[in-house]
Design a protein around this motif. Structure first.
Motif, PDB file in Angstrom:
ATOM      1  N   ILE A  61      34.281  40.725  24.002  1.00  0.00           N
ATOM      2  CA  ILE A  61      33.884  41.820  24.258  1.00  0.00           C
ATOM      3  C   ILE A  61      34.660  41.293  25.928  1.00  0.00           C
ATOM      4  O   ILE A  61      34.514  40.728  26.876  1.00  0.00           O
ATOM      5  N   VAL A  62      35.384  42.347  26.180  1.00  0.00           N
ATOM      6  CA  VAL A  62      36.636  42.363  28.046  1.00  0.00           C
ATOM      7  C   VAL A  62      35.320  42.632  28.997  1.00  0.00           C
ATOM      8  O   VAL A  62      34.990  43.914  28.921  1.00  0.00           O
ATOM      9  N   TYR A  63      34.767  41.848  30.049  1.00  0.00           N
ATOM     10  CA  TYR A  63      34.272  42.782  30.888  1.00  0.00           C
ATOM     11  C   TYR A  63      35.096  43.274  32.388  1.00  0.00           C
ATOM     12  O   TYR A  63      34.679  43.947  32.833  1.00  0.00           O
ATOM     13  N   GLY A  64      36.554  42.441  32.809  1.00  0.00           N
ATOM     14  CA  GLY A  64      37.025  42.685  33.378  1.00  0.00           C
ATOM     15  C   GLY A  64      36.716  42.405  34.731  1.00  0.00           C
ATOM     16  O   GLY A  64      35.962  41.964  34.927  1.00  0.00           O
ATOM     17  N   ASP A  65      37.233  43.590  35.933  1.00  0.00           N
ATOM     18  CA  ASP A  65      37.446  43.464  36.440  1.00  0.00           C
ATOM     19  C   ASP A  65      36.809  43.924  37.570  1.00  0.00           C
ATOM     20  O   ASP A  65      35.448  44.897  36.680  1.00  0.00           O
ATOM     21  N   HIS A  66      36.149  44.113  38.371  1.00  0.00           N
ATOM     22  CA  HIS A  66      35.225  44.630  39.720  1.00  0.00           C
ATOM     23  C   HIS A  66      35.554  46.094  39.579  1.00  0.00           C
ATOM     24  O   HIS A  66      34.445  47.075  40.055  1.00  0.00           O
ATOM     25  N   ARG A  67      36.367  46.283  39.809  1.00  0.00           N
ATOM     26  CA  ARG A  67      36.956  48.042  39.108  1.00  0.00           C
ATOM     27  C   ARG A  67      36.059  48.785  37.557  1.00  0.00           C
ATOM     28  O   ARG A  67      35.814  50.056  38.053  1.00  0.00           O
ATOM     29  N   ARG A  68      35.836  48.182  36.911  1.00  0.00           N
ATOM     30  CA  ARG A  68      35.889  48.512  35.383  1.00  0.00           C
ATOM     31  C   ARG A  68      33.806  48.563  35.449  1.00  0.00           C
ATOM     32  O   ARG A  68      33.231  47.910  34.973  1.00  0.00           O
ATOM     33  N   ASP A  69      33.417  49.829  34.591  1.00  0.00           N
ATOM     34  CA  ASP A  69      31.927  49.955  34.672  1.00  0.00           C
ATOM     35  C   ASP A  69      31.514  50.275  33.323  1.00  0.00           C
ATOM     36  O   ASP A  69      30.748  50.964  33.073  1.00  0.00           O
ATOM     37  N   TYR A  70      31.970  49.494  32.011  1.00  0.00           N
ATOM     38  CA  TYR A  70      32.128  49.677  31.310  1.00  0.00           C
ATOM     39  C   TYR A  70      31.839  47.922  30.384  1.00  0.00           C
ATOM     40  O   TYR A  70      33.026  47.625  30.682  1.00  0.00           O
ATOM     41  N   LEU A  71      32.140  48.262  29.266  1.00  0.00           N
ATOM     42  CA  LEU A  71      32.328  47.098  28.476  1.00  0.00           C
ATOM     43  C   LEU A  71      33.697  46.995  27.411  1.00  0.00           C
ATOM     44  O   LEU A  71      32.810  48.691  26.823  1.00  0.00           O
ATOM     45  N   GLU A  72      34.750  46.612  27.084  1.00  0.00           N
ATOM     46  CA  GLU A  72      35.616  47.005  25.939  1.00  0.00           C
ATOM     47  C   GLU A  72      35.139  46.125  25.078  1.00  0.00           C
ATOM     48  O   GLU A  72      35.535  45.002  25.311  1.00  0.00           O
ATOM     49  N   CYS A  73      34.789  46.507  23.904  1.00  0.00           N
ATOM     50  CA  CYS A  73      34.457  45.840  22.375  1.00  0.00           C
ATOM     51  C   CYS A  73      35.912  45.515  21.620  1.00  0.00           C
ATOM     52  O   CYS A  73      36.278  46.649  21.330  1.00  0.00           O
TER      53      CYS A  73
END
Length: 167
Positions: free
Chosen positions: A46-58
């Motif tokens: 699960i990539v949760y990324g930076d502060h601009r990302r409002d979702y989790l990419e699996c």
């Protein structure tokens, strides 16, 4: 070619952060995990990324390995490599799916996207995303509608594929 995720669905999230993954998504995760065999827990990242990302990419194991290979191909010490390593290696969470088909989302990840009692899953090709349903509706669904509304009424979006390069 890797199998692709398809579809969307809503699933309840319990107080411990457990959420069922759509059954069709589980089959893709299993098929894309080279270490998985029947009886073992399939892995994903699960990539949760930076502060601009409002979702989790699996990402499946195959999909994240492809990203890792591309990052590794960048020059050592380059800003691009450092930032991509931070976003995809540092701001990620390797995990497994339990025997009942559930994923445990840590409190940190749930808090990052404001997830509480329900999660929205949507396929994105070789990845899938987990959203707070309200966030998806107000942000992403609105973007899609706006994009489509800017096109002529009889326009077929498949036309965009005519210039795509096949492998």
């Amino acid at each position: 070619m890797a199998r692709r995720f398809r579809g969307e669905s809503h699933h309840k999230v319990d107080t411990k952060g457990r959420v069922s993954i759509p059954a069709l998504f589980r089959r893709v995760i299993e098929a894309s995990d080279p270490n998985w065999t029947d009886g073992l827990a399939p892995e994903l990242v699960i990539v949760y990324g930076d502060h601009r990302r409002d979702y989790l990419e699996c990402y499946t194991v195959e999909a994240i390995n492809e990203v890792d290979d591309k990052i590794d191909a960048l020059p050592r010490g380059s800003m691009e490599r450092k930032m991509l390593q931070r976003l995809f290696h540092g701001q990620s969470f390797p995990t497994t799916i339990d025997e009942t088909g559930r994923l445990v989302l840590p409190a940190k990840l749930r808090a990052k996207i404001g997830l509480d009692s329900e999660a929205f899953f949507i396929a994105a090709g070789d990845t899938f995303q987990i959203w707070k349903p309200e966030t998806y509706e107000t942000q992403e669904a609105a973007k899609t509608e706006e994009w489509l509304d800017d096109l002529p009424e009889d326009f077929d979006p498949l036309v965009f594929l005519d210039g795509a390069k096949g492998e």
